[in-house]
Scaffold this motif. Structure first.
Motif, PDB file in Angstrom:
ATOM      1  N   GLU A 102       0.834  -1.211   0.000  1.00  0.00           N
ATOM      2  CA  GLU A 102       0.000   0.000   0.000  1.00  0.00           C
ATOM      3  C   GLU A 102       0.867   1.259   0.000  1.00  0.00           C
ATOM      4  OE1 GLU A 102      -2.212  -3.442   0.875  1.00  0.00           O
ATOM      5  OE2 GLU A 102      -0.516  -2.690   2.033  1.00  0.00           O
ATOM      6  N   ASP A 103       1.918   1.274   0.821  1.00  0.00           N
ATOM      7  CA  ASP A 103       2.840   2.416   0.826  1.00  0.00           C
ATOM      8  C   ASP A 103       3.549   2.542  -0.509  1.00  0.00           C
ATOM      9  OD1 ASP A 103       2.297   3.259   3.405  1.00  0.00           O
ATOM     10  OD2 ASP A 103       4.026   2.259   4.293  1.00  0.00           O
ATOM     11  N   THR A 104       3.983   1.407  -1.036  1.00  0.00           N
ATOM     12  CA  THR A 104       4.681   1.393  -2.319  1.00  0.00           C
ATOM     13  C   THR A 104       3.775   1.921  -3.421  1.00  0.00           C
ATOM     14  OG1 THR A 104       6.001  -0.502  -1.600  1.00  0.00           O
ATOM     15  CG2 THR A 104       5.879  -0.100  -3.979  1.00  0.00           C
ATOM     16  N   TRP A 105       2.544   1.400  -3.476  1.00  0.00           N
ATOM     17  CA  TRP A 105       1.611   1.818  -4.518  1.00  0.00           C
ATOM     18  C   TRP A 105       1.265   3.302  -4.389  1.00  0.00           C
ATOM     19  CZ3 TRP A 105       0.429   1.475  -9.165  1.00  0.00           C
ATOM     20  CH2 TRP A 105      -0.731   2.048  -9.668  1.00  0.00           C
ATOM     21  N   GLU A 106       1.160   3.818  -3.175  1.00  0.00           N
ATOM     22  CA  GLU A 106       0.861   5.244  -3.000  1.00  0.00           C
ATOM     23  C   GLU A 106       1.925   6.101  -3.688  1.00  0.00           C
ATOM     24  OE1 GLU A 106      -0.041   8.627   0.408  1.00  0.00           O
ATOM     25  OE2 GLU A 106       0.186   6.543   1.032  1.00  0.00           O
ATOM     26  N   ASN A 107       3.183   5.701  -3.558  1.00  0.00           N
ATOM     27  CA  ASN A 107       4.262   6.450  -4.212  1.00  0.00           C
ATOM     28  C   ASN A 107       4.160   6.374  -5.729  1.00  0.00           C
ATOM     29  OD1 ASN A 107       5.279   7.098  -1.702  1.00  0.00           O
ATOM     30  ND2 ASN A 107       6.843   5.518  -1.725  1.00  0.00           N
ATOM     31  N   TYR A 108       4.045   5.161  -6.250  1.00  0.00           N
ATOM     32  CA  TYR A 108       3.951   5.014  -7.708  1.00  0.00           C
ATOM     33  C   TYR A 108       2.690   5.671  -8.261  1.00  0.00           C
ATOM     34  CZ  TYR A 108       7.901   1.809  -8.051  1.00  0.00           C
ATOM     35  OH  TYR A 108       9.152   1.256  -8.035  1.00  0.00           O
ATOM     36  N   SER A 109       1.583   5.475  -7.585  1.00  0.00           N
ATOM     37  CA  SER A 109       0.309   6.025  -8.048  1.00  0.00           C
ATOM     38  C   SER A 109       0.375   7.540  -8.161  1.00  0.00           C
ATOM     39  CB  SER A 109      -0.813   5.600  -7.097  1.00  0.00           C
ATOM     40  OG  SER A 109      -2.030   6.171  -7.492  1.00  0.00           O
ATOM     41  N   HIS A 110       0.987   8.178  -7.187  1.00  0.00           N
ATOM     42  CA  HIS A 110       1.103   9.634  -7.242  1.00  0.00           C
ATOM     43  C   HIS A 110       1.930  10.060  -8.457  1.00  0.00           C
ATOM     44  CE1 HIS A 110       1.111  13.772  -5.882  1.00  0.00           C
ATOM     45  NE2 HIS A 110       2.402  13.793  -6.186  1.00  0.00           N
ATOM     46  N   ALA A 111       3.053   9.410  -8.670  1.00  0.00           N
ATOM     47  CA  ALA A 111       3.905   9.751  -9.813  1.00  0.00           C
ATOM     48  C   ALA A 111       3.163   9.531 -11.130  1.00  0.00           C
ATOM     49  CB  ALA A 111       5.195   8.925  -9.780  1.00  0.00           C
ATOM     50  N   ILE A 112       2.424   8.436 -11.226  1.00  0.00           N
ATOM     51  CA  ILE A 112       1.734   8.078 -12.474  1.00  0.00           C
ATOM     52  C   ILE A 112       0.489   8.930 -12.706  1.00  0.00           C
ATOM     53  CG2 ILE A 112       0.450   6.236 -13.638  1.00  0.00           C
ATOM     54  CD1 ILE A 112       2.309   4.269 -11.982  1.00  0.00           C
ATOM     55  N   ASN A 113      -0.388   8.995 -11.722  1.00  0.00           N
ATOM     56  CA  ASN A 113      -1.696   9.621 -11.919  1.00  0.00           C
ATOM     57  C   ASN A 113      -1.706  11.131 -11.724  1.00  0.00           C
ATOM     58  OD1 ASN A 113      -2.988   7.126 -12.519  1.00  0.00           O
ATOM     59  ND2 ASN A 113      -2.915   6.647 -10.342  1.00  0.00           N
ATOM     60  N   ASN A 114      -0.750  11.649 -10.957  1.00  0.00           N
ATOM     61  CA  ASN A 114      -0.683  13.094 -10.733  1.00  0.00           C
ATOM     62  C   ASN A 114       0.497  13.743 -11.444  1.00  0.00           C
ATOM     63  OD1 ASN A 114      -2.933  13.056  -8.946  1.00  0.00           O
ATOM     64  ND2 ASN A 114      -1.594  12.259  -7.354  1.00  0.00           N
ATOM     65  N   LEU A 115       1.247  12.938 -12.197  1.00  0.00           N
ATOM     66  CA  LEU A 115       2.462  13.424 -12.861  1.00  0.00           C
ATOM     67  C   LEU A 115       3.350  14.130 -11.847  1.00  0.00           C
ATOM     68  CD1 LEU A 115       0.929  14.905 -16.139  1.00  0.00           C
ATOM     69  CD2 LEU A 115       1.696  12.585 -15.711  1.00  0.00           C
ATOM     70  N   GLY A 116       3.414  13.554 -10.657  1.00  0.00           N
ATOM     71  CA  GLY A 116       4.098  14.225  -9.565  1.00  0.00           C
ATOM     72  C   GLY A 116       5.323  13.503  -9.067  1.00  0.00           C
ATOM     73  N   ILE A 117       6.106  14.234  -8.299  1.00  0.00           N
ATOM     74  CA  ILE A 117       7.281  13.675  -7.647  1.00  0.00           C
ATOM     75  C   ILE A 117       6.878  13.137  -6.278  1.00  0.00           C
ATOM     76  CG2 ILE A 117       8.898  15.181  -8.848  1.00  0.00           C
ATOM     77  CD1 ILE A 117       8.933  16.878  -6.195  1.00  0.00           C
ATOM     78  N   VAL A 118       7.654  12.177  -5.803  1.00  0.00           N
ATOM     79  CA  VAL A 118       7.455  11.652  -4.455  1.00  0.00           C
ATOM     80  C   VAL A 118       8.831  11.517  -3.824  1.00  0.00           C
ATOM     81  CG1 VAL A 118       6.597   9.747  -3.044  1.00  0.00           C
ATOM     82  CG2 VAL A 118       5.451  10.309  -5.196  1.00  0.00           C
ATOM     83  N   PHE A 119       8.973  12.032  -2.619  1.00  0.00           N
ATOM     84  CA  PHE A 119      10.182  11.831  -1.826  1.00  0.00           C
ATOM     85  C   PHE A 119       9.797  10.958  -0.649  1.00  0.00           C
ATOM     86  CE2 PHE A 119      12.741  13.118   1.883  1.00  0.00           C
ATOM     87  CZ  PHE A 119      13.981  12.700   1.444  1.00  0.00           C
ATOM     88  N   ASP A 120      10.530   9.881  -0.454  1.00  0.00           N
ATOM     89  CA  ASP A 120      10.233   8.919   0.596  1.00  0.00           C
ATOM     90  C   ASP A 120      11.502   8.708   1.419  1.00  0.00           C
ATOM     91  OD1 ASP A 120       7.926   6.764   1.068  1.00  0.00           O
ATOM     92  OD2 ASP A 120       9.849   5.804   1.468  1.00  0.00           O
ATOM     93  N   ASP A 121      11.391   8.815   2.723  1.00  0.00           N
ATOM     94  CA  ASP A 121      12.547   8.693   3.617  1.00  0.00           C
ATOM     95  C   ASP A 121      12.161   7.800   4.780  1.00  0.00           C
ATOM     96  OD1 ASP A 121      14.804   9.042   5.187  1.00  0.00           O
ATOM     97  OD2 ASP A 121      14.411  11.139   5.643  1.00  0.00           O
ATOM     98  N   LEU A 122      12.832   6.656   4.901  1.00  0.00           N
ATOM     99  CA  LEU A 122      12.551   5.751   6.000  1.00  0.00           C
ATOM    100  C   LEU A 122      13.744   4.883   6.296  1.00  0.00           C
ATOM    101  CD1 LEU A 122      11.374   2.532   4.881  1.00  0.00           C
ATOM    102  CD2 LEU A 122      10.275   4.298   3.548  1.00  0.00           C
ATOM    103  N   ASP A 123      13.724   4.233   7.441  1.00  0.00           N
ATOM    104  CA  ASP A 123      14.749   3.266   7.795  1.00  0.00           C
ATOM    105  C   ASP A 123      14.301   1.907   7.291  1.00  0.00           C
ATOM    106  OD1 ASP A 123      15.782   4.498  11.087  1.00  0.00           O
ATOM    107  OD2 ASP A 123      16.236   5.185   9.074  1.00  0.00           O
TER     108      ASP A 123
END
Length: 162
Positions: A102-123
């Motif tokens: 779900e977290d992974t898809w949220e990142n890809y979905s935003h890039a694909i459907n909103n033509l947007g960038i995503v920055f993700d930072d985690l351990d």
């Protein structure tokens, strides 16, 4: 007892630039320089020669235009080392390197459907089970400037915060 994965931040705009690693910022500025006339660049706009410093951390993911299924096209050597395997040619849903699909898809979905960038930072644990800080930026690519057919990721690892 295993140390828990700690999620720090996810951003969908340029606000990450004041806190990200300088390598992530440099990659983003290179991608942004290819965005002409407010359109998304295509894969053809990037010459691997100009990207040599980024290549070990690059992942290219194909996007099926009808189903939005995701397939690893290319995975850089650093990403393969962190994962402990090369998922090139595999489904992202079956071989993602993150906390949940779900977290992974949220990142890809935003890039694909909103033509947007995503920055993700985690351990995240690396292939040896050692927790490392992982910063990743997702950027869309579109051959016609608007219909995403690929997502390019650039990731770096650092010692996690305490």
């Amino acid at each position: 007892m295993a140390k828990p994965i700690k999620f720090y931040t996810r951003g969908f705009d340029e606000s990450f630039l004041d806190r990200c690693d300088v390598r992530i910022a440099a990659f983003y500025q290179m991608w942004k320089s290819k965005c002409k006339d407010d359109t998304i660049p295509s894969r053809a706009d990037f010459d691997p020669i100009e990207m040599v410093e980024f290549l070990p951390g690059i992942t290219l993911v194909d996007v099926d235009k009808d189903t939005q299924s995701l397939m690893y096209r290319l995975v850089g050597t650093n990403e393969v080392a962190v994962r402990g395997k090369d998922p090139t040619g595999d489904s992202v849903q079956e071989h993602f390197h993150a906390t949940t699909w779900e977290d992974t898809w949220e990142n890809y979905s935003h890039a694909i459907n909103n033509l947007g960038i995503v920055f993700d930072d985690l351990d995240m644990p690396n292939a040896n089970g050692i927790i490392v800080g992982d910063e990743t930026i997702f950027v869309p690519l579109a051959p016609d400037g608007k219909n995403v057919n690929m997502v390019m990721l650039y990731s770096i690892q650092r010692e996690p915060s305490k």
